[in-house]
Design a protein around this motif. Sequence first.
Motif, mmCIF file in Angstrom:
data_model
loop_
_atom_site.group_PDB
_atom_site.id
_atom_site.type_symbol
_atom_site.label_atom_id
_atom_site.label_comp_id
_atom_site.label_asym_id
_atom_site.label_seq_id
_atom_site.Cartn_x
_atom_site.Cartn_y
_atom_site.Cartn_z
ATOM 1 N N GLY A 119 -19.368 80.920 -112.379
ATOM 2 C CA GLY A 119 -20.304 81.481 -111.400
ATOM 3 C C GLY A 119 -20.658 80.487 -110.319
ATOM 4 O O GLY A 119 -20.721 80.840 -109.126
ATOM 5 N N LEU A 120 -20.885 79.233 -110.719
ATOM 6 C CA LEU A 120 -21.194 78.188 -109.734
ATOM 7 C C LEU A 120 -20.009 77.947 -108.806
ATOM 8 O O LEU A 120 -20.174 77.739 -107.599
ATOM 9 C CB LEU A 120 -21.576 76.884 -110.436
ATOM 10 N N LYS A 121 -18.805 77.968 -109.369
ATOM 11 C CA LYS A 121 -17.604 77.727 -108.551
ATOM 12 C C LYS A 121 -17.422 78.823 -107.499
ATOM 13 O O LYS A 121 -17.034 78.552 -106.368
ATOM 14 C CB LYS A 121 -16.367 77.649 -109.433
ATOM 15 N N ARG A 122 -17.728 80.055 -107.861
ATOM 16 C CA ARG A 122 -17.572 81.173 -106.927
ATOM 17 C C ARG A 122 -18.716 81.285 -105.923
ATOM 18 O O ARG A 122 -18.601 81.966 -104.916
ATOM 19 C CB ARG A 122 -17.439 82.483 -107.713
ATOM 20 N N ASP A 123 -19.828 80.598 -106.186
ATOM 21 C CA ASP A 123 -20.994 80.669 -105.303
ATOM 22 C C ASP A 123 -20.691 79.918 -104.001
ATOM 23 O O ASP A 123 -20.370 78.728 -104.029
ATOM 24 C CB ASP A 123 -22.197 80.047 -106.013
ATOM 25 N N PRO A 124 -20.792 80.596 -102.869
ATOM 26 C CA PRO A 124 -20.469 79.946 -101.579
ATOM 27 C C PRO A 124 -21.325 78.714 -101.285
ATOM 28 O O PRO A 124 -20.886 77.828 -100.550
ATOM 29 C CB PRO A 124 -20.721 81.044 -100.537
ATOM 30 N N THR A 125 -22.527 78.656 -101.837
ATOM 31 C CA THR A 125 -23.375 77.483 -101.565
ATOM 32 C C THR A 125 -22.825 76.221 -102.237
ATOM 33 O O THR A 125 -23.244 75.120 -101.893
ATOM 34 C CB THR A 125 -24.827 77.723 -102.052
ATOM 35 N N ASN A 126 -21.883 76.377 -103.180
ATOM 36 C CA ASN A 126 -21.287 75.223 -103.864
ATOM 37 C C ASN A 126 -19.886 74.920 -103.359
ATOM 38 O O ASN A 126 -19.160 74.161 -103.998
ATOM 39 C CB ASN A 126 -21.241 75.471 -105.374
ATOM 40 N N SER A 127 -19.499 75.500 -102.230
ATOM 41 C CA SER A 127 -18.126 75.345 -101.739
ATOM 42 C C SER A 127 -17.773 73.887 -101.440
ATOM 43 O O SER A 127 -16.606 73.514 -101.483
ATOM 44 C CB SER A 127 -17.894 76.215 -100.505
ATOM 45 N N GLY A 128 -18.769 73.066 -101.159
ATOM 46 C CA GLY A 128 -18.506 71.660 -100.868
ATOM 47 C C GLY A 128 -18.363 70.791 -102.103
ATOM 48 O O GLY A 128 -18.016 69.617 -102.001
ATOM 49 N N LEU A 129 -18.610 71.352 -103.270
ATOM 50 C CA LEU A 129 -18.528 70.578 -104.510
ATOM 51 C C LEU A 129 -17.125 70.650 -105.099
ATOM 52 O O LEU A 129 -16.484 71.697 -105.075
ATOM 53 C CB LEU A 129 -19.512 71.114 -105.554
ATOM 54 N N GLY A 130 -16.682 69.545 -105.655
ATOM 55 C CA GLY A 130 -15.408 69.534 -106.361
ATOM 56 C C GLY A 130 -15.553 70.177 -107.737
ATOM 57 O O GLY A 130 -16.666 70.428 -108.208
#
Length: 178
Positions: A119-130
Amino acid sequence: QLKTIQNALVGDLKRFQFEGREIALIPTCGFFITMNPGYAGRVELPDNLKAMFRPVTMIVPNLQQICEIMLYSEGFETARVLARKMVVLYKLAKEQCSKQPHYDFGLRALKSVLVMAGGLKRDPTNSGLGEESVLMRALRDMNVPKFIFEDVPLFKGLIDDLFPGLTVARVQQPELLK
């Protein structure tokens, strides 16, 4: 109890008396017994009951393989490496943290973390995270709230050892701050 049901099955009855009540017999019923005799306080099934059942052997699930497949299915490209880190983290936490009845380092807990990580990976707000950062955040945020105060530094140290140099801010929920 088993004998009562067996007699009803042999007699091809539609209804029978069971513990003082008349109940319907479903002829396709089955009996299943789950045993974990290796656990403290558990005993083996008596021989007279063993003779009535066919044993089925279960094995311990391969947690690393399950984690790897789930991570791939959640869109992680480095699933093999991340799965290994997850399994090592849970193994070390289980060994080193204090023994608390609410601690769970098994498959159910791993699966919850994997679903949250997806869920976190698909969340656009986390797009900058590896991917490592996303998984580390899920592991930290799903587990730290469960720990007693004394185990928090130990668990955070294990995460720091497995994810060296990674620092990810906690998920902020501004509506809770109001």
